[in-house]
Design a protein around this motif. Structure first.
Motif, PDB file in Angstrom:
ATOM      1  N   ALA A  50       3.112   3.017   5.320  1.00 53.46           N
ATOM      2  CA  ALA A  50       1.887   3.656   4.839  1.00 53.46           C
ATOM      3  C   ALA A  50       1.980   5.171   4.934  1.00 53.46           C
ATOM      4  O   ALA A  50       1.562   5.897   4.014  1.00 53.46           O
ATOM      5  N   GLU A  52      -4.114  -1.849  -6.079  1.00 57.79           N
ATOM      6  CA  GLU A  52      -4.768  -1.490  -4.817  1.00 57.79           C
ATOM      7  C   GLU A  52      -4.540  -0.019  -4.465  1.00 57.79           C
ATOM      8  O   GLU A  52      -5.468   0.690  -4.070  1.00 57.79           O
ATOM      9  N   LEU A  53      -3.302   0.448  -4.618  1.00 60.87           N
ATOM     10  CA  LEU A  53      -3.013   1.848  -4.281  1.00 60.87           C
ATOM     11  C   LEU A  53      -3.687   2.805  -5.251  1.00 60.87           C
ATOM     12  O   LEU A  53      -4.165   3.879  -4.848  1.00 60.87           O
ATOM     13  N   SER A  54      -3.733   2.442  -6.533  1.00 60.22           N
ATOM     14  CA  SER A  54      -4.297   3.329  -7.544  1.00 60.22           C
ATOM     15  C   SER A  54      -5.781   3.585  -7.343  1.00 60.22           C
ATOM     16  O   SER A  54      -6.313   4.583  -7.835  1.00 60.22           O
ATOM     17  N   ARG A  82       4.524   7.921  -6.246  1.00 59.51           N
ATOM     18  CA  ARG A  82       4.772   6.594  -5.684  1.00 59.51           C
ATOM     19  C   ARG A  82       5.086   5.634  -6.814  1.00 59.51           C
ATOM     20  O   ARG A  82       4.315   5.515  -7.770  1.00 59.51           O
ATOM     21  N   ALA A  98      -2.399  -1.148   1.540  1.00 59.18           N
ATOM     22  CA  ALA A  98      -3.336  -0.373   0.733  1.00 59.18           C
ATOM     23  C   ALA A  98      -4.480   0.163   1.586  1.00 59.18           C
ATOM     24  O   ALA A  98      -4.955   1.288   1.373  1.00 59.18           O
ATOM     25  N   VAL A 103       4.064   6.453   2.094  1.00 57.59           N
ATOM     26  CA  VAL A 103       3.355   6.377   0.812  1.00 57.59           C
ATOM     27  C   VAL A 103       2.349   7.512   0.693  1.00 57.59           C
ATOM     28  O   VAL A 103       2.238   8.167  -0.351  1.00 57.59           O
ATOM     29  N   VAL A 135       0.499   6.984  -8.720  1.00 57.02           N
ATOM     30  CA  VAL A 135       1.048   5.655  -8.440  1.00 57.02           C
ATOM     31  C   VAL A 135       1.478   5.029  -9.768  1.00 57.02           C
ATOM     32  O   VAL A 135       0.668   4.916 -10.697  1.00 57.02           O
ATOM     33  N   THR A 193      -3.188   3.181   3.696  1.00 60.52           N
ATOM     34  CA  THR A 193      -2.989   4.380   2.884  1.00 60.52           C
ATOM     35  C   THR A 193      -4.322   4.988   2.472  1.00 60.52           C
ATOM     36  O   THR A 193      -4.492   6.210   2.496  1.00 60.52           O
ATOM     37  N   LEU A 230      -0.159  -4.538  -5.666  1.00 62.17           N
ATOM     38  CA  LEU A 230      -0.105  -3.320  -4.863  1.00 62.17           C
ATOM     39  C   LEU A 230      -0.405  -2.085  -5.714  1.00 62.17           C
ATOM     40  O   LEU A 230      -1.102  -1.169  -5.266  1.00 62.17           O
ATOM     41  N   HIS A 231       0.111  -2.056  -6.928  1.00 65.36           N
ATOM     42  CA  HIS A 231      -0.155  -0.932  -7.820  1.00 65.36           C
ATOM     43  C   HIS A 231      -1.664  -0.760  -8.043  1.00 65.36           C
ATOM     44  O   HIS A 231      -2.200   0.355  -7.961  1.00 65.36           O
TER      45      HIS A 231
END
Length: 236
Positions: A73, A100-102, A82, A200, A76, A108, A203, A97-98
């Motif tokens: 984390a 969730e991170l976005s 990322r 996620a 990231v 991302v 981060t 994951l893409h």
């Protein structure tokens, strides 16, 4: 008292299950060993639930102990760009994951070989870039190759995989190991999804501007009438 005599029976049983799981290396072999027996639906469901519960408990306990999820984390969050990658069945984990991170981070990108190709990403890797790659047995070759090239170009590779000795782990700087043992013909995705969610969350908690970004996305969801729920929100 010897080290072996101090091991709890549950640990021995888990080692035996893990050894059998490694031996059953293909879906066909696992089907033959697990699903050809005459078992009622309730017995099979209980076996699946128990296997997933054990995976989740063991994975999270190990990650709490070794700190690799926090390390991933931090990498990231610190990165300027990322990239997320998964091929074959792991494409679904990468896509999750893409998304969730976005929600809380900018920069991302999902490498999907359609809108974004691996060759284009690898042509411009920077030391501040991070690649989060998913690979589980039988370890799809394209993911391993991209991870190796990304690391060779100076980027940081975070591997999410099922074995510290997997081909993806060999190419990574940070490795998050997830249990995927199952009572079915396919390996279990349950603990993988939990790790995606936890990564996620960590981060988002550390990223500057995450709250502002989430609020802006909520307003845009309403303006674009994306969801049937009138309250909007950033979920899918």
């Amino acid at each position: 008292m010897s080290e072996e005599s101090r091991r709890p029976p549950a640990a021995d049983a888990r080692d035996e299950a893990a050894a059998e799981n490694r031996r059953l290396s293909s879906p066909n072999a696992r089907y033959g060993a697990r699903l050809r027996r005459q078992s009622s639906a309730s017995v099979l469901l209980n076996a699946v639930i128990e296997a997933d519960r054990a995976n989740l408990e063991h994975t999270m306990a190990a990650l709490q102990a070794d700190g690799t999820l926090e390390q991933a984390a931090a990498r990231v969050v610190a990165a300027r760009r990322r990239f997320v990658l998964g091929t074959a069945k792991s494409r679904a984990h990468a896509a999750l994951l893409h998304l969730e991170l976005s929600a809380s981070l900018a920069g991302v990108t999902l490498i999907d070989e359609s809108a974004v190709r691996a060759i284009d990403v690898l042509s411009d890797v920077r030391p501040t870039d991070v690649l989060i790659a998913f690979s589980f047995r039988r370890y799809a070759r394209p993911t391993i190759v991209v991870a190796r090239e990304f690391a060779a170009a100076g980027g940081h590779v975070v591997a999410i995989t099922d074995d510290a000795g997997s081909p993806l782990a060999a190419a990574a700087h940070t490795t998050v190991v997830v249990d995927t043992g199952s009572a079915s013909f396919s390996d279990s995705p349950t603990a993988i999804s939990a790790v995606v969610h936890a990564l996620a969350t960590l981060t988002a908690a550390s990223a500057k501007g995450a709250r502002r970004r989430l609020a802006r996305r909520e307003g845009l969801a309403r303006a674009l009438t994306i969801y049937s729920d009138e309250r909007g929100g950033a979920d899918g």
